[in-house]
Motif scaffolding. Sequence first.
Motif, PDB file in Angstrom:
ATOM      1  N   ILE A   1       0.820  -1.210   0.000  1.00  0.00           N
ATOM      2  CA  ILE A   1       0.000   0.000   0.000  1.00  0.00           C
ATOM      3  C   ILE A   1       0.855   1.262   0.000  1.00  0.00           C
ATOM      4  N   LEU A   2       2.065   1.170   0.503  1.00  0.00           N
ATOM      5  CA  LEU A   2       2.938   2.330   0.667  1.00  0.00           C
ATOM      6  C   LEU A   2       3.147   3.164  -0.602  1.00  0.00           C
ATOM      7  N   PRO A   3       3.300   2.551  -1.790  1.00  0.00           N
ATOM      8  CA  PRO A   3       3.500   3.403  -2.977  1.00  0.00           C
ATOM      9  C   PRO A   3       2.222   4.010  -3.560  1.00  0.00           C
ATOM     10  N   CYS A   4       1.177   4.136  -2.757  1.00  0.00           N
ATOM     11  CA  CYS A   4      -0.090   4.657  -3.271  1.00  0.00           C
ATOM     12  C   CYS A   4       0.029   6.105  -3.752  1.00  0.00           C
ATOM     13  N   PHE A   5       0.988   6.857  -3.251  1.00  0.00           N
ATOM     14  CA  PHE A   5       1.159   8.240  -3.686  1.00  0.00           C
ATOM     15  C   PHE A   5       1.735   8.326  -5.093  1.00  0.00           C
ATOM     16  N   ILE A   6       2.398   7.265  -5.505  1.00  0.00           N
ATOM     17  CA  ILE A   6       2.980   7.218  -6.854  1.00  0.00           C
ATOM     18  C   ILE A   6       2.022   6.538  -7.823  1.00  0.00           C
ATOM     19  N   LEU A   7       1.367   5.475  -7.369  1.00  0.00           N
ATOM     20  CA  LEU A   7       0.571   4.628  -8.266  1.00  0.00           C
ATOM     21  C   LEU A   7      -0.903   5.023  -8.362  1.00  0.00           C
ATOM     22  N   TRP A   8      -1.403   5.820  -7.449  1.00  0.00           N
ATOM     23  CA  TRP A   8      -2.794   6.240  -7.404  1.00  0.00           C
ATOM     24  C   TRP A   8      -3.761   5.075  -7.512  1.00  0.00           C
ATOM     25  N   PHE A   9      -4.461   4.970  -8.653  1.00  0.00           N
ATOM     26  CA  PHE A   9      -5.501   3.945  -8.777  1.00  0.00           C
ATOM     27  C   PHE A   9      -4.924   2.548  -8.987  1.00  0.00           C
ATOM     28  N   LEU A  10      -3.649   2.423  -9.247  1.00  0.00           N
ATOM     29  CA  LEU A  10      -3.029   1.111  -9.424  1.00  0.00           C
ATOM     30  C   LEU A  10      -2.560   0.502  -8.100  1.00  0.00           C
ATOM     31  N   THR A  11      -2.874   1.156  -6.984  1.00  0.00           N
ATOM     32  CA  THR A  11      -2.466   0.647  -5.681  1.00  0.00           C
ATOM     33  C   THR A  11      -3.065  -0.724  -5.409  1.00  0.00           C
ATOM     34  N   ILE A  12      -4.260  -0.985  -5.900  1.00  0.00           N
ATOM     35  CA  ILE A  12      -4.874  -2.296  -5.693  1.00  0.00           C
ATOM     36  C   ILE A  12      -4.035  -3.388  -6.358  1.00  0.00           C
ATOM     37  N   TYR A  13      -3.430  -3.070  -7.501  1.00  0.00           N
ATOM     38  CA  TYR A  13      -2.544  -4.038  -8.148  1.00  0.00           C
ATOM     39  C   TYR A  13      -1.265  -4.207  -7.344  1.00  0.00           C
ATOM     40  N   SER A  14      -0.743  -3.117  -6.812  1.00  0.00           N
ATOM     41  CA  SER A  14       0.459  -3.187  -5.991  1.00  0.00           C
ATOM     42  C   SER A  14       0.223  -4.037  -4.752  1.00  0.00           C
ATOM     43  N   LEU A  15      -0.902  -3.851  -4.111  1.00  0.00           N
ATOM     44  CA  LEU A  15      -1.251  -4.651  -2.945  1.00  0.00           C
ATOM     45  C   LEU A  15      -1.425  -6.113  -3.328  1.00  0.00           C
ATOM     46  N   GLY A  16      -2.096  -6.371  -4.427  1.00  0.00           N
ATOM     47  CA  GLY A  16      -2.287  -7.744  -4.892  1.00  0.00           C
ATOM     48  C   GLY A  16      -0.979  -8.432  -5.223  1.00  0.00           C
ATOM     49  N   ILE A  17      -0.078  -7.716  -5.869  1.00  0.00           N
ATOM     50  CA  ILE A  17       1.226  -8.288  -6.217  1.00  0.00           C
ATOM     51  C   ILE A  17       2.028  -8.563  -4.948  1.00  0.00           C
ATOM     52  N   ALA A  18       1.966  -7.670  -3.974  1.00  0.00           N
ATOM     53  CA  ALA A  18       2.688  -7.872  -2.711  1.00  0.00           C
ATOM     54  C   ALA A  18       2.162  -9.104  -1.969  1.00  0.00           C
ATOM     55  N   LEU A  19       0.853  -9.264  -1.927  1.00  0.00           N
ATOM     56  CA  LEU A  19       0.284 -10.428  -1.266  1.00  0.00           C
ATOM     57  C   LEU A  19       0.572 -11.711  -2.039  1.00  0.00           C
ATOM     58  N   LEU A  20       0.554 -11.629  -3.368  1.00  0.00           N
ATOM     59  CA  LEU A  20       0.914 -12.788  -4.187  1.00  0.00           C
ATOM     60  C   LEU A  20       2.368 -13.172  -3.939  1.00  0.00           C
ATOM     61  N   PHE A  21       3.244 -12.189  -3.821  1.00  0.00           N
ATOM     62  CA  PHE A  21       4.660 -12.437  -3.516  1.00  0.00           C
ATOM     63  C   PHE A  21       4.782 -13.181  -2.194  1.00  0.00           C
ATOM     64  N   CYS A  22       4.049 -12.731  -1.193  1.00  0.00           N
ATOM     65  CA  CYS A  22       4.088 -13.356   0.124  1.00  0.00           C
ATOM     66  C   CYS A  22       3.604 -14.805   0.073  1.00  0.00           C
ATOM     67  N   ILE A  23       2.521 -15.043  -0.632  1.00  0.00           N
ATOM     68  CA  ILE A  23       1.952 -16.391  -0.707  1.00  0.00           C
ATOM     69  C   ILE A  23       2.866 -17.338  -1.488  1.00  0.00           C
ATOM     70  N   VAL A  24       3.406 -16.872  -2.606  1.00  0.00           N
ATOM     71  CA  VAL A  24       4.325 -17.710  -3.396  1.00  0.00           C
ATOM     72  C   VAL A  24       5.572 -18.026  -2.580  1.00  0.00           C
ATOM     73  N   ASP A  25       6.094 -17.035  -1.877  1.00  0.00           N
ATOM     74  CA  ASP A  25       7.278 -17.254  -1.044  1.00  0.00           C
ATOM     75  C   ASP A  25       6.992 -18.255   0.065  1.00  0.00           C
ATOM     76  N   HIS A  26       5.832 -18.149   0.674  1.00  0.00           N
ATOM     77  CA  HIS A  26       5.455 -19.088   1.734  1.00  0.00           C
ATOM     78  C   HIS A  26       5.332 -20.510   1.167  1.00  0.00           C
ATOM     79  N   MET A  27       4.733 -20.636   0.000  1.00  0.00           N
ATOM     80  CA  MET A  27       4.592 -21.960  -0.615  1.00  0.00           C
ATOM     81  C   MET A  27       5.954 -22.561  -0.960  1.00  0.00           C
ATOM     82  N   LEU A  28       6.868 -21.756  -1.469  1.00  0.00           N
ATOM     83  CA  LEU A  28       8.204 -22.253  -1.787  1.00  0.00           C
ATOM     84  C   LEU A  28       8.981 -22.630  -0.533  1.00  0.00           C
TER      85      LEU A  28
END
Length: 127
Positions: free
Chosen positions: A90-117
């Motif tokens: 969520i932190l880069p919301c000042f740069i990404l504006w409406f794309l923050t939802i994608y940033s959050l989704g990618i961050a959570l996907l990163f966390c889940i993939v890392d946990h699975m590995l």
Amino acid sequence: MFKRKLLTAFITSILSIILISFLTPIDSLFGEMDNYWKSVLYSPLAYAMYVLPGVFLYGLPTSLLIGAVTNKMEAGQFQFSIIGHAFFGILPCFILWFLTIYSLGIALLFCIVDHMLSRKREIKAAT
């Protein structure tokens, strides 16, 4: 740990580019979508220019930092990892504006993939 995080960044980048291309084809951002599938086929190249540097230059170091902090914990590692990834997503919301939802989704996907590995390596090491 660095090899696993690097593999996680690669897998997350590929999955994110594919998912974003299907959810928001590049032509739909400009309001002139003629053919959905044609737009989906052209979208990965455009999104890769933004997702790859974001994941490798921002997400990978951030995840290494979160991993270094959470590895010292005995309980709740995964929960604090999710919270950390969500915060930095969520932190880069000042740069990404409406794309923050994608940033959050990618961050959570990163966390889940890392946990699975990491779980896969733990199971492999136990046998």
